[in-house]
Write an enzyme that holds these catalytic residues in place. Structure first.
Site, short mmCIF file in Angstrom:
data_model
loop_
_atom_site.label_atom_id
_atom_site.label_comp_id
_atom_site.label_asym_id
_atom_site.label_seq_id
_atom_site.Cartn_x
_atom_site.Cartn_y
_atom_site.Cartn_z
N LYS A 9 2.62 9.99 8.41
CA LYS A 9 1.91 9.68 9.69
C LYS A 9 2.73 10.21 10.89
O LYS A 9 2.49 11.39 11.39
CB LYS A 9 1.61 8.01 9.58
CG LYS A 9 1.03 7.63 8.49
CD LYS A 9 0.56 6.07 8.87
CE LYS A 9 -0.26 5.53 7.42
NZ LYS A 9 -1.55 6.14 7.48
N PHE A 57 0.83 -1.20 -0.11
CA PHE A 57 0.10 -0.16 -0.07
C PHE A 57 0.82 1.29 -0.03
O PHE A 57 1.62 1.45 0.87
CB PHE A 57 -0.94 0.07 1.24
CG PHE A 57 -1.70 1.21 1.46
CD1 PHE A 57 -3.10 1.26 0.74
CD2 PHE A 57 -1.26 2.28 2.17
CE1 PHE A 57 -3.96 2.18 0.71
CE2 PHE A 57 -2.19 3.33 2.02
CZ PHE A 57 -3.32 3.41 1.44
N ASP A 60 9.54 2.71 1.67
CA ASP A 60 7.94 3.53 1.99
C ASP A 60 8.06 3.19 3.52
O ASP A 60 7.52 2.10 3.94
CB ASP A 60 6.85 2.88 1.09
CG ASP A 60 5.63 3.57 1.74
OD1 ASP A 60 5.44 4.24 2.90
OD2 ASP A 60 4.55 3.27 1.04
#
Length: 400
Positions: A252, A138, A223
């Site tokens: 985040k 993702f 990532d």
């Protein structure tokens, strides 16, 4: 205020939300519009790495808002310079570009690698642009990052996809090697696949991947939007494997709750020219001031060791829960963990846990046979024990 008094229809319907509105948060706890409290193991999907409204972020943002909010990214501002310098000092990277979301950072990583592939052409003098990513990965919700992701059904949702992404299998180096062509420019992965159910890349695989990419003159992109910023017990997840990637993305947790992300790269990869990358809010001083406050906390002596210790403690308590209720086990790194349920009861658990009284529990089920836990990195052992007891209560109520 009763929920019926809120005009929720003014919001675009993009997800199914329960009939409650959160009004306050502190640490591991949220309070809704009825005054009910919830122990929060989502933390905004690993965003609130220091919990809700940590004082250091509140103070940093409040002070910066009173001085300078947005001078334009056409000029330098002090907090962005300070945070960039802190990030490069404590990583293997030399250059930083700030953005607002993990998807933007990943989009930037894709653009940067393709630009590098134009500068470093193949033997036939052609641009290299293909990027190998992974099934079940993702990387975000832009068209390019959805195309890079390996979520089932995403290839047709907003078709046609952005071309140039080919999917390998995590922890299978042969599946990567067979996808390499003379057009390949990079391999991109999450060191811990979060949305697929907290599946870590093994140390051996990460080392094999680094060796393979060097052998073929490919970029290695990590990532770390979910797994970075102390989440695994190391400041950055790539450090678990003792490798040095070429590009890293953060999001985040880097902002501790405010919209902030970062694209980092080594000097020799920093090939953007003026006008090729930008963004109205990139390097915003309010957001980067929050980032400085977060990173300062993570770098305090003993903080990351405590994350490791609490991750080990949570893992042990989850394993005990498995024995008690006949579940399939747990996995993860640091304080990014998953509970394997063995049956498709995840959504039922999520709902029942939220509806517990007098205190609710917020957990996530990215797959129906699994729960994911993303607590604040400063969660206490007492709060871990509280969560385990509440989960056990729910499992018993559901007959498991």
């Amino acid at each position: 205020m009763e929920f019926s008094q809120y005009d929720v229809n003014a919001l675009m319907h993009i997800t199914n939300r329960p009939s409650l509105v959160f009004t306050e948060g502190r640490g591991m706890w949220l309070t809704d519009n009825n005054g009910k409290r919830y122990l929060d193991y989502l933390q905004g999907w690993a965003v609130n790495c220091l919990g809700h409204s940590p004082q250091c972020v509140v103070d940093a943002v409040s002070a910066q808002v009173g001085k300078l909010i947005n001078p334009s990214p056409a000029f330098y501002n002090e907090p962005s310079i300070v945070l960039a310098s802190m990030l490069t000092k404590h990583s293997c990277f030399d250059r930083v570009f700030f953005a607002n979301s993990g998807a933007e950072a990943n989009e930037g990583a894709i653009k940067l690698s393709r630009k590098w592939g134009k500068v470093n052409k193949n033997a036939a003098g052609e641009n290299r642009y293909e990027i190998i990513t992974f099934n079940h990965g993702f990387h975000g919700r832009t068209l390019a990052t959805m195309s890079a992701s390996g979520k089932a059904g995403w290839d047709t949702m907003f078709a046609p996809q952005v071309p140039g992404f080919f999917k390998a299998e995590l922890n299978d180096i042969a599946s990567v090697e067979k996808l390499i062509t003379d057009k390949t420019v990079a391999v991109m992965l999450e060191p811990v696949q979060g949305e697929s159910g907290v599946i870590p890349a093994t140390r051996e695989f990460m080392q094999q991947l680094r060796a393979l990419t060097k052998q073929h003159n490919l970029l290695l992109i990590v990532d770390e939007v979910q797994a970075g910023m102390g989440r695994t017990g190391e400041l950055f997840a790539y450090q678990l494997s003792n490798i040095e990637p070429d590009i890293m993305t953060l999001g985040k947790g880097i902002g501790g709750g405010v919209p902030l992300s970062a694209l980092l790269c080594r000097e020799e990869v920093a090939c953007f020219e003026p006008g090729e990358q930008g963004g109205t809010y990139n390097g915003n001083p309010v957001m980067t001031a929050a980032g400085i406050a977060v990173l300062t906390e993570l770098l305090k002596p003993g903080f990351l060791q405590e994350v490791k210790d609490k991750g080990d403690y949570m893992a042990a308590q989850l394993r005990k829960l498995c024995v008690k209720h006949g579940l399939d086990g747990e996995r993860g790194e640091g304080l990014l963990r998953a509970l394997k349920l063995g049956k498709d009861i995840g959504p039922k658990i999520v709902e029942a846990a939220r509806d517990l009284n007098p205190i609710g529990l917020l957990v996530n089920s990215p797959r129906p046979d699994l729960l994911r836990f993303m607590p604040a990195l400063n969660v206490t052992t007492e709060e871990i024990d509280h969560m385990i007891a509440m989960l056990s209560e729910v499992l018993t109520k559901l007959g498991h």
